[in-house]
Design a protein around this motif. Structure first.
Motif, PDB file in Angstrom:
ATOM      1  N   LEU A  16       0.827  -1.213   0.000  1.00  9.53           N
ATOM      2  CA  LEU A  16       0.000   0.000   0.000  1.00  9.53           C
ATOM      3  C   LEU A  16       0.856   1.255   0.000  1.00  9.53           C
ATOM      4  O   LEU A  16       0.559   2.227  -0.707  1.00  9.53           O
ATOM      5  CB  LEU A  16      -0.942  -0.007   1.207  1.00  9.53           C
ATOM      6  N   GLU A  17       1.920   1.264   0.788  1.00  7.85           N
ATOM      7  CA  GLU A  17       2.801   2.435   0.827  1.00  7.85           C
ATOM      8  C   GLU A  17       3.514   2.613  -0.504  1.00  7.85           C
ATOM      9  O   GLU A  17       3.654   3.741  -1.013  1.00  7.85           O
ATOM     10  CB  GLU A  17       3.817   2.288   1.959  1.00  7.85           C
ATOM     11  N   ALA A  18       3.979   1.510  -1.089  1.00  7.09           N
ATOM     12  CA  ALA A  18       4.635   1.581  -2.392  1.00  7.09           C
ATOM     13  C   ALA A  18       3.665   2.045  -3.460  1.00  7.09           C
ATOM     14  O   ALA A  18       4.019   2.849  -4.342  1.00  7.09           O
ATOM     15  CB  ALA A  18       5.211   0.215  -2.761  1.00  7.09           C
ATOM     16  N   LYS A  41       7.733  -4.123  -7.249  1.00  2.88           N
ATOM     17  CA  LYS A  41       9.184  -3.934  -7.183  1.00  2.88           C
ATOM     18  C   LYS A  41       9.560  -2.967  -6.077  1.00  2.88           C
ATOM     19  O   LYS A  41      10.495  -3.207  -5.309  1.00  2.88           O
ATOM     20  CB  LYS A  41       9.696  -3.419  -8.532  1.00  2.88           C
ATOM     21  N   ARG A  42       8.818  -1.861  -5.976  1.00  2.54           N
ATOM     22  CA  ARG A  42       9.131  -0.869  -4.940  1.00  2.54           C
ATOM     23  C   ARG A  42       8.866  -1.425  -3.551  1.00  2.54           C
ATOM     24  O   ARG A  42       9.584  -1.116  -2.597  1.00  2.54           O
ATOM     25  CB  ARG A  42       8.311   0.404  -5.160  1.00  2.54           C
ATOM     26  N   ALA A  43       7.836  -2.272  -3.429  1.00  2.00           N
ATOM     27  CA  ALA A  43       7.504  -2.855  -2.128  1.00  2.00           C
ATOM     28  C   ALA A  43       8.451  -3.984  -1.743  1.00  2.00           C
ATOM     29  O   ALA A  43       8.475  -4.416  -0.586  1.00  2.00           O
ATOM     30  CB  ALA A  43       6.063  -3.374  -2.150  1.00  2.00           C
ATOM     31  N   HIS A  54      -2.851 -10.405  -2.041  1.00  2.00           N
ATOM     32  CA  HIS A  54      -3.500  -9.404  -1.193  1.00  2.00           C
ATOM     33  C   HIS A  54      -4.574  -8.633  -1.944  1.00  2.00           C
ATOM     34  O   HIS A  54      -5.617  -8.272  -1.372  1.00  2.00           O
ATOM     35  CB  HIS A  54      -2.456  -8.429  -0.641  1.00  2.00           C
ATOM     36  N   PHE A  55      -4.320  -8.366  -3.212  1.00  2.00           N
ATOM     37  CA  PHE A  55      -5.231  -7.557  -4.017  1.00  2.00           C
ATOM     38  C   PHE A  55      -5.451  -8.260  -5.364  1.00  2.00           C
ATOM     39  O   PHE A  55      -4.684  -8.045  -6.311  1.00  2.00           O
ATOM     40  CB  PHE A  55      -4.647  -6.156  -4.222  1.00  2.00           C
ATOM     41  N   PRO A  56      -6.465  -9.098  -5.443  1.00  2.00           N
ATOM     42  CA  PRO A  56      -6.689  -9.930  -6.635  1.00  2.00           C
ATOM     43  C   PRO A  56      -6.871  -9.132  -7.928  1.00  2.00           C
ATOM     44  O   PRO A  56      -6.550  -9.620  -9.009  1.00  2.00           O
ATOM     45  CB  PRO A  56      -7.965 -10.707  -6.293  1.00  2.00           C
ATOM     46  N   THR A  57      -7.407  -7.906  -7.830  1.00  2.00           N
ATOM     47  CA  THR A  57      -7.580  -7.088  -9.029  1.00  2.00           C
ATOM     48  C   THR A  57      -6.935  -5.725  -8.826  1.00  2.00           C
ATOM     49  O   THR A  57      -6.691  -5.299  -7.686  1.00  2.00           O
ATOM     50  CB  THR A  57      -9.073  -6.871  -9.359  1.00  2.00           C
ATOM     51  N   GLU A  78      -8.672   0.773  -4.551  1.00  2.00           N
ATOM     52  CA  GLU A  78      -9.627   1.109  -3.497  1.00  2.00           C
ATOM     53  C   GLU A  78      -8.973   1.034  -2.120  1.00  2.00           C
ATOM     54  O   GLU A  78      -9.232   1.878  -1.253  1.00  2.00           O
ATOM     55  CB  GLU A  78     -10.838   0.172  -3.552  1.00  2.00           C
ATOM     56  N   ALA A  79      -8.108   0.054  -1.907  1.00  2.00           N
ATOM     57  CA  ALA A  79      -7.432  -0.080  -0.618  1.00  2.00           C
ATOM     58  C   ALA A  79      -6.510   1.111  -0.353  1.00  2.00           C
ATOM     59  O   ALA A  79      -6.460   1.636   0.763  1.00  2.00           O
ATOM     60  CB  ALA A  79      -6.634  -1.381  -0.573  1.00  2.00           C
ATOM     61  N   VAL A  80      -5.784   1.541  -1.382  1.00  2.00           N
ATOM     62  CA  VAL A  80      -4.916   2.715  -1.234  1.00  2.00           C
ATOM     63  C   VAL A  80      -5.756   3.939  -0.908  1.00  2.00           C
ATOM     64  O   VAL A  80      -5.427   4.732  -0.011  1.00  2.00           O
ATOM     65  CB  VAL A  80      -4.100   2.958  -2.528  1.00  2.00           C
TER      66      VAL A  80
END
Length: 212
Positions: A23-25, A44-46, A56-59, A65-67
Protein backbone atom coordinates in the motif's frame (compact mmCIF):
# COMPACT_ATOMS: atom_id res chain seq x y z
CA UNK A 1 -9.27 -25.69 19.28
CA UNK A 2 -10.12 -22.04 19.85
CA UNK A 3 -6.42 -21.16 19.70
CA UNK A 4 -6.15 -22.97 16.37
CA UNK A 5 -9.20 -21.09 15.07
CA UNK A 6 -7.66 -17.76 16.16
CA UNK A 7 -4.47 -18.62 14.28
CA UNK A 8 -6.50 -19.30 11.15
CA UNK A 9 -8.50 -16.08 11.46
CA UNK A 10 -5.56 -13.79 12.24
CA UNK A 11 -3.28 -12.92 9.32
CA UNK A 12 0.39 -13.66 9.88
CA UNK A 13 2.55 -10.73 10.93
CA UNK A 14 4.67 -10.94 7.77
CA UNK A 15 1.50 -10.94 5.64
CA UNK A 16 0.30 -7.77 7.39
CA UNK A 17 3.70 -6.15 6.85
CA UNK A 18 3.70 -7.13 3.16
CA UNK A 19 0.25 -5.66 2.70
CA UNK A 20 1.31 -2.36 4.29
CA UNK A 21 4.48 -2.27 2.18
CA UNK A 22 2.42 -2.78 -0.96
CA UNK A 23 0.00 0.00 0.00
CA UNK A 24 2.80 2.43 0.83
CA UNK A 25 4.64 1.58 -2.39
CA UNK A 26 1.42 1.95 -4.39
CA UNK A 27 0.90 5.42 -2.95
CA UNK A 28 4.36 6.53 -4.12
CA UNK A 29 4.05 4.93 -7.57
CA UNK A 30 0.54 6.22 -8.22
CA UNK A 31 1.50 9.65 -6.92
CA UNK A 32 4.22 9.84 -9.60
CA UNK A 33 1.73 8.66 -12.24
CA UNK A 34 2.65 8.21 -15.89
CA UNK A 35 3.64 4.96 -17.62
CA UNK A 36 5.55 3.79 -14.54
CA UNK A 37 2.32 3.53 -12.52
CA UNK A 38 2.02 -0.23 -13.05
CA UNK A 39 1.38 -3.04 -10.60
CA UNK A 40 4.80 -4.46 -11.45
CA UNK A 41 6.36 -1.14 -10.40
CA UNK A 42 4.40 -1.28 -7.15
CA UNK A 43 5.57 -4.82 -6.39
CA UNK A 44 9.18 -3.93 -7.18
CA UNK A 45 9.13 -0.87 -4.94
CA UNK A 46 7.50 -2.86 -2.13
CA UNK A 47 10.14 -5.57 -2.44
CA UNK A 48 7.62 -8.35 -3.01
CA UNK A 49 6.80 -10.62 -5.93
CA UNK A 50 3.88 -9.82 -8.18
CA UNK A 51 2.22 -13.02 -6.90
CA UNK A 52 2.31 -11.65 -3.34
CA UNK A 53 0.68 -8.44 -4.52
CA UNK A 54 -2.11 -10.36 -6.23
CA UNK A 55 -2.69 -12.53 -3.16
CA UNK A 56 -3.50 -9.40 -1.19
CA UNK A 57 -5.23 -7.56 -4.02
CA UNK A 58 -6.69 -9.93 -6.64
CA UNK A 59 -7.58 -7.09 -9.03
CA UNK A 60 -6.14 -3.69 -9.88
CA UNK A 61 -9.35 -2.08 -8.62
CA UNK A 62 -8.95 -3.83 -5.25
CA UNK A 63 -5.52 -2.25 -4.82
CA UNK A 64 -6.70 1.19 -5.90
CA UNK A 65 -9.63 1.11 -3.50
CA UNK A 66 -7.43 -0.08 -0.62
CA UNK A 67 -4.92 2.71 -1.23
CA UNK A 68 -7.73 5.25 -1.43
CA UNK A 69 -9.38 4.11 1.80
CA UNK A 70 -6.02 4.04 3.59
CA UNK A 71 -5.25 7.61 2.50
CA UNK A 72 -8.67 8.87 3.60
CA UNK A 73 -8.23 7.16 6.96
CA UNK A 74 -4.78 8.67 7.47
CA UNK A 75 -6.06 12.16 6.65
CA UNK A 76 -8.85 11.72 9.16
CA UNK A 77 -6.37 10.61 11.84
CA UNK A 78 -4.06 13.51 10.98
CA UNK A 79 -6.92 15.97 11.51
CA UNK A 80 -7.52 14.46 14.95
CA UNK A 81 -3.87 14.99 15.90
CA UNK A 82 -3.90 18.56 14.57
CA UNK A 83 -6.86 19.52 16.74
CA UNK A 84 -4.46 19.97 19.66
CA UNK A 85 -2.12 22.27 17.68
CA UNK A 86 -1.61 25.73 19.18
CA UNK A 87 -2.29 27.66 15.95
CA UNK A 88 -5.65 26.59 14.43
CA UNK A 89 -5.00 28.27 11.07
CA UNK A 90 -1.61 26.61 10.73
CA UNK A 91 -3.24 23.27 11.62
CA UNK A 92 -5.80 23.77 8.85
CA UNK A 93 -3.06 24.75 6.41
CA UNK A 94 -1.03 21.64 7.25
CA UNK A 95 -4.04 19.39 6.72
CA UNK A 96 -4.86 20.99 3.37
CA UNK A 97 -1.22 20.59 2.30
CA UNK A 98 -1.34 16.88 3.15
CA UNK A 99 -4.53 16.57 1.13
CA UNK A 100 -2.67 17.82 -1.96
CA UNK A 101 -0.53 14.69 -1.76
CA UNK A 102 -3.65 12.55 -1.39
CA UNK A 103 -5.18 14.15 -4.48
CA UNK A 104 -1.95 13.55 -6.40
CA UNK A 105 -2.22 9.85 -5.58
CA UNK A 106 -5.88 9.87 -6.59
CA UNK A 107 -5.01 11.54 -9.91
CA UNK A 108 -2.51 8.75 -10.58
CA UNK A 109 -5.28 6.17 -10.45
CA UNK A 110 -8.17 8.32 -11.63
CA UNK A 111 -9.38 6.05 -14.44
CA UNK A 112 -9.65 2.97 -12.25
CA UNK A 113 -11.11 4.90 -9.34
CA UNK A 114 -13.77 6.33 -11.63
CA UNK A 115 -14.90 2.77 -12.37
CA UNK A 116 -14.72 1.86 -8.68
CA UNK A 117 -16.80 4.89 -7.68
CA UNK A 118 -19.42 4.01 -10.29
CA UNK A 119 -19.86 0.55 -8.78
CA UNK A 120 -19.55 1.66 -5.14
CA UNK A 121 -21.62 4.59 -3.94
CA UNK A 122 -20.54 3.51 -0.44
CA UNK A 123 -16.92 4.40 -1.24
CA UNK A 124 -17.87 7.89 -2.41
CA UNK A 125 -20.04 8.44 0.67
CA UNK A 126 -17.29 7.10 2.96
CA UNK A 127 -14.62 9.42 1.57
CA UNK A 128 -16.74 12.58 1.47
CA UNK A 129 -18.04 11.99 4.98
CA UNK A 130 -14.59 11.39 6.48
CA UNK A 131 -12.89 14.27 4.64
CA UNK A 132 -15.68 16.76 5.33
CA UNK A 133 -15.68 15.90 9.04
CA UNK A 134 -11.87 16.15 9.17
CA UNK A 135 -11.66 19.57 7.57
CA UNK A 136 -14.77 20.74 9.43
CA UNK A 137 -13.24 19.99 12.83
CA UNK A 138 -10.17 22.08 11.99
CA UNK A 139 -12.18 24.90 10.42
CA UNK A 140 -14.42 25.08 13.50
CA UNK A 141 -11.37 25.65 15.71
CA UNK A 142 -10.13 28.47 13.47
CA UNK A 143 -13.59 30.06 13.43
CA UNK A 144 -13.95 29.76 17.22
CA UNK A 145 -10.61 31.51 17.61
CA UNK A 146 -11.82 34.36 15.39
CA UNK A 147 -9.02 33.67 12.92
CA UNK A 148 -11.05 32.80 9.82
CA UNK A 149 -13.96 34.26 7.90
CA UNK A 150 -17.27 32.85 9.06
CA UNK A 151 -18.78 32.55 5.56
CA UNK A 152 -16.64 29.58 4.46
CA UNK A 153 -17.75 25.95 4.78
CA UNK A 154 -15.80 22.66 4.79
CA UNK A 155 -17.32 21.83 1.41
CA UNK A 156 -16.16 25.19 0.02
CA UNK A 157 -12.60 24.50 1.13
CA UNK A 158 -12.56 21.00 -0.33
CA UNK A 159 -13.98 22.16 -3.67
CA UNK A 160 -11.45 25.00 -3.87
CA UNK A 161 -8.54 22.68 -3.10
CA UNK A 162 -9.64 20.03 -5.58
CA UNK A 163 -10.11 22.73 -8.21
CA UNK A 164 -6.56 24.00 -7.67
CA UNK A 165 -5.14 20.50 -8.01
CA UNK A 166 -7.02 19.58 -11.17
CA UNK A 167 -6.16 22.88 -12.89
CA UNK A 168 -2.52 21.77 -12.99
CA UNK A 169 -1.18 18.79 -14.93
CA UNK A 170 2.40 19.83 -15.62
CA UNK A 171 5.41 18.36 -13.77
CA UNK A 172 5.91 20.10 -10.44
CA UNK A 173 2.23 21.02 -10.15
CA UNK A 174 2.13 20.14 -6.45
CA UNK A 175 4.63 22.88 -5.54
CA UNK A 176 2.57 25.38 -7.50
CA UNK A 177 -0.64 24.33 -5.75
CA UNK A 178 1.00 24.58 -2.32
CA UNK A 179 2.02 28.17 -3.10
CA UNK A 180 -1.53 28.98 -4.20
CA UNK A 181 -2.86 27.27 -1.09
CA UNK A 182 -0.81 29.58 1.14
CA UNK A 183 -2.24 32.62 -0.61
CA UNK A 184 -5.76 31.19 -0.40
CA UNK A 185 -5.61 30.43 3.33
CA UNK A 186 -4.03 33.81 4.12
CA UNK A 187 -6.85 35.47 2.21
CA UNK A 188 -9.41 33.76 4.44
CA UNK A 189 -7.82 34.97 7.65
CA UNK A 190 -9.78 37.67 9.44
CA UNK A 191 -6.59 39.23 10.76
CA UNK A 192 -4.99 39.36 7.32
CA UNK A 193 -8.05 41.12 5.89
CA UNK A 194 -8.13 43.67 8.70
CA UNK A 195 -4.44 44.45 8.28
CA UNK A 196 -4.88 44.91 4.57
CA UNK A 197 -7.66 47.44 5.15
CA UNK A 198 -5.52 49.25 7.69
CA UNK A 199 -2.59 49.47 5.28
CA UNK A 200 -4.87 50.74 2.51
CA UNK A 201 -6.31 53.44 4.75
CA UNK A 202 -2.96 54.89 5.91
CA UNK A 203 -1.72 56.18 2.52
CA UNK A 204 -5.10 57.88 1.97
CA UNK A 205 -4.68 59.84 5.23
CA UNK A 206 -1.16 60.90 4.31
CA UNK A 207 -2.22 62.17 0.88
CA UNK A 208 -5.08 64.12 2.51
CA UNK A 209 -2.55 65.88 4.76
CA UNK A 210 -0.42 66.82 1.76
CA UNK A 211 -3.44 68.39 0.06
CA UNK A 212 -4.08 70.54 3.11
Amino acid sequence: MDDHADQIRKPRADAVRNRERVLEAAKVVFNAGGPEASLEAVAKRAGVGIGTLYRHFPTREDLYEAVYRREVGQLSEFAERLRSAKDPVDALRRWLSSTVEFIATKKGMSAALALTFQSSSELAAFSMDRLTKAIGSLLDRALAAGEMRADISPEDLLRALIGMCYMHDQPGWQASVLRMLDVFVDGLRVQAGSQAKSRAAKPAKRSAKRKR
